[in-house]
Design a protein around this motif. Structure first.
Motif, PDB file in Angstrom:
ATOM      1  N   TYR A   1       0.848  -1.183   0.000  1.00 22.36           N
ATOM      2  CA  TYR A   1       0.000   0.000   0.000  1.00 22.36           C
ATOM      3  C   TYR A   1       0.892   1.245   0.000  1.00 22.36           C
ATOM      4  CZ  TYR A   1      -4.324  -2.499   1.217  1.00 22.36           C
ATOM      5  OH  TYR A   1      -5.432  -3.316   1.211  1.00 22.36           O
TER       6      TYR A   1
ATOM      7  N   GLN B   1       0.708   5.174   1.312  1.00 24.14           N
ATOM      8  CA  GLN B   1      -0.054   6.110   2.128  1.00 24.14           C
ATOM      9  C   GLN B   1       0.605   7.476   2.068  1.00 24.14           C
ATOM     10  OE1 GLN B   1      -0.545   5.124   6.291  1.00 24.14           O
ATOM     11  NE2 GLN B   1      -2.261   6.532   6.516  1.00 24.14           N
TER      12      GLN B   1
ATOM     13  N   PRO C   1      -4.442   4.543   3.262  1.00 24.94           N
ATOM     14  CA  PRO C   1      -3.633   3.669   2.411  1.00 24.94           C
ATOM     15  C   PRO C   1      -4.335   3.342   1.102  1.00 24.94           C
ATOM     16  CG  PRO C   1      -3.715   2.846   4.663  1.00 24.94           C
ATOM     17  CD  PRO C   1      -4.734   3.929   4.569  1.00 24.94           C
TER      18      PRO C   1
ATOM     19  N   LEU D   1      -4.059   0.700  -2.226  1.00 17.61           N
ATOM     20  CA  LEU D   1      -3.426  -0.532  -2.675  1.00 17.61           C
ATOM     21  C   LEU D   1      -2.632  -0.301  -3.950  1.00 17.61           C
ATOM     22  CD1 LEU D   1      -3.192  -3.647  -2.302  1.00 17.61           C
ATOM     23  CD2 LEU D   1      -5.091  -3.835  -3.912  1.00 17.61           C
TER      24      LEU D   1
ATOM     25  N   GLN E   1      -1.222  -6.624  -5.100  1.00 20.92           N
ATOM     26  CA  GLN E   1      -1.569  -7.745  -4.235  1.00 20.92           C
ATOM     27  C   GLN E   1      -1.029  -9.023  -4.855  1.00 20.92           C
ATOM     28  OE1 GLN E   1      -5.797  -8.214  -3.551  1.00 20.92           O
ATOM     29  NE2 GLN E   1      -5.566 -10.325  -2.886  1.00 20.92           N
TER      30      GLN E   1
ATOM     31  N   GLY F   1     -10.469  -9.179   5.393  1.00 22.91           N
ATOM     32  CA  GLY F   1     -10.141  -7.841   5.832  1.00 22.91           C
ATOM     33  C   GLY F   1      -9.151  -7.800   6.955  1.00 22.91           C
ATOM     34  N   GLU F   2      -8.820  -8.959   7.541  1.00 24.10           N
ATOM     35  CA  GLU F   2      -7.848  -8.948   8.628  1.00 24.10           C
ATOM     36  C   GLU F   2      -6.471  -8.937   7.995  1.00 24.10           C
ATOM     37  OE1 GLU F   2      -8.539 -10.424  12.381  1.00 24.10           O
ATOM     38  OE2 GLU F   2      -6.859  -9.062  12.692  1.00 24.10           O
ATOM     39  N   LEU F   3      -6.031  -7.750   7.682  1.00 19.68           N
ATOM     40  CA  LEU F   3      -4.683  -7.577   7.167  1.00 19.68           C
ATOM     41  C   LEU F   3      -3.763  -7.251   8.332  1.00 19.68           C
ATOM     42  CD1 LEU F   3      -5.274  -5.421   3.972  1.00 19.68           C
ATOM     43  CD2 LEU F   3      -5.361  -7.887   4.246  1.00 19.68           C
TER      44      LEU F   3
ATOM     45  N   PHE G   1      -0.380  -5.450   9.194  1.00 13.98           N
ATOM     46  CA  PHE G   1       0.485  -4.458   8.575  1.00 13.98           C
ATOM     47  C   PHE G   1       1.855  -4.408   9.226  1.00 13.98           C
ATOM     48  CE2 PHE G   1      -2.084  -2.012   5.604  1.00 13.98           C
ATOM     49  CZ  PHE G   1      -3.369  -2.384   5.942  1.00 13.98           C
ATOM     50  N   GLY G   2       2.850  -4.072   8.421  1.00 13.40           N
ATOM     51  CA  GLY G   2       4.154  -3.726   8.953  1.00 13.40           C
ATOM     52  C   GLY G   2       4.160  -2.267   9.377  1.00 13.40           C
ATOM     53  N   GLU G   3       5.294  -1.820   9.879  1.00 19.33           N
ATOM     54  CA  GLU G   3       5.384  -0.439  10.373  1.00 19.33           C
ATOM     55  C   GLU G   3       5.592   0.565   9.249  1.00 19.33           C
ATOM     56  OE1 GLU G   3       6.790  -1.156  14.950  1.00 19.33           O
ATOM     57  OE2 GLU G   3       8.300  -0.545  13.498  1.00 19.33           O
TER      58      GLU G   3
END
Lengths: 117, 116
Positions: free
Chosen positions: A35, A37, A43, A45, A48, A104-106, A108-110
C-alpha cells in the motif's frame, strides 16, 4: 508470532534516483499487499500477491514501480526513477487467506517512509 | 468506484468524553466494513469488522460500530475515551461479490487526540 517486517524504515533520495523496499510477511501468510499512504490520506493498494502470483496491480504505476515476490515469501517494491509525488509511507501487509476469501484482517508492517527531494 | 468518507479530520476530546467517528461509503451492494487503528509509532491494526448478522459490532478496547445500511454508514463509538485511545482511525470497505471479495478501500482517516 513475529509480525510483518519491513525495511528500511526511512529513506531519503533525490528525484530520478531509485529505491527498493523489502517486506517479509507473517510466516505462512499466502497473500501479500503493498500500500502507498500519502500524508493526510488513507492507504491505497498498489499491488496484491497470492503466493508468487499477482492478483491485482491495477493501481501500480508500472512505468516506474515494480514489485516481485519470487518465492512466494518475501517481496520487494522498487521505484525507478522516483518523483517528488512518490513521497509517502509504503506499507506492506499480509493475510492468511487467499485473495478471493479476504476477510479484511490484514496484518500491517510499520511501513517505510520515503522522502523524495 | 467505491469510496469511503470520514467526516472528521481531527477530533479532540477530554478523557471520559463519548466518541463517535463518522464513516460513510458509496456502494449499493453487499459490503464488508472495518475500522483500523494506528497508535502513535505503531502499525495499523484491526479494531473491528462487520460481515453480516448483528449490525452492532463490538471490537477491542471497548469500541463498537453500527452498520446502518439505509444510511451507508458504519460509525465508530466509544462511551468513554481514555488518553490511550489517542490514535488515527481508518474506516475501510470491501465489496462482497458473493464468492469473492474486492480490495480494501480506506478512508482518509480521523486523528483522535484525547486530553488527560
Amino acid at each position: 508470532e513475529a509480525g510483518v517486517a519491513q525495511s528500511p524504515r526511512y529513506k531519503i533520495i533525490e528525484k530520478r534516483q531509485s529505491v527498493a523496499f523489502w517486506c517479509n510477511p507473517i510466516s505462512g501468510h499466502a497473500t501479500l499487499y503493498w500500500y502507498q499512504q500519502i500524508l493526510g490520506q488513507g492507504p491505497k493498494l498498489l499491488i496484491q500477491f497470492q503466493n508468487n502470483g499477482v492478483v491485482d496491480d491495477s493501481q501500480l504505476p508500472k512505468d516506474r514501480f515494480s514489485a516481485e515476490r519470487l518465492k512466494g515469501v518475501d517481496s520487494t517494491l522498487k521505484i525507478q526513477p522516483a518523483k517528488l509525488e512518490d513521497s509517502a509511507v509504503y506499507l506492506c501487509a499480509s493475510s492468511s487467506l487467499g485473495g478471493a476469501e479476504i476477510t479484511g484482517e490484514l496484518f500491517f508492517g510499520e511501513g517505510s517512509r520515503l522522502t523524495v527531494l | 468506484a467505491q469510496s469511503v468518507s470520514q467526516h472528521n479530520h481531527h477530533v479532540i476530546l477530554s478523557e471520559a468524553a463519548s466518541l463517535e467517528l463518522g464513516c460513510n461509503y458509496s456502494y449499493g451492494g453487499t459490503v464488508n466494513l472495518f475500522w483500523y487503528v494506528q497508535y502513535p509509532g505503531q502499525h495499523l491494526q484491526l479494531l473491528l469488522k462487520y460481515f453480516s448478522g448483528d449490525p452492532l459490532v463490538k471490537g477491542i478496547k471497548g469500541f463498537e460500530a453500527e452498520f446502518i445500511k439505509s444510511k451507508f454508514s458504519f460509525n465508530l463509538r466509544k462511551p468513554s475515551v481514555q488518553w490511550s485511545d489517542t490514535a488515527e482511525y481508518f474506516c475501510a470497505v470491501n465489496v462482497n461479490y458473493g464468492g469473492s471479495q474486492g480490495n480494501l478501500i480506506f478512508g482518509k482517516g480521523t486523528k483522535l487526540s484525547v486530553k488527560p
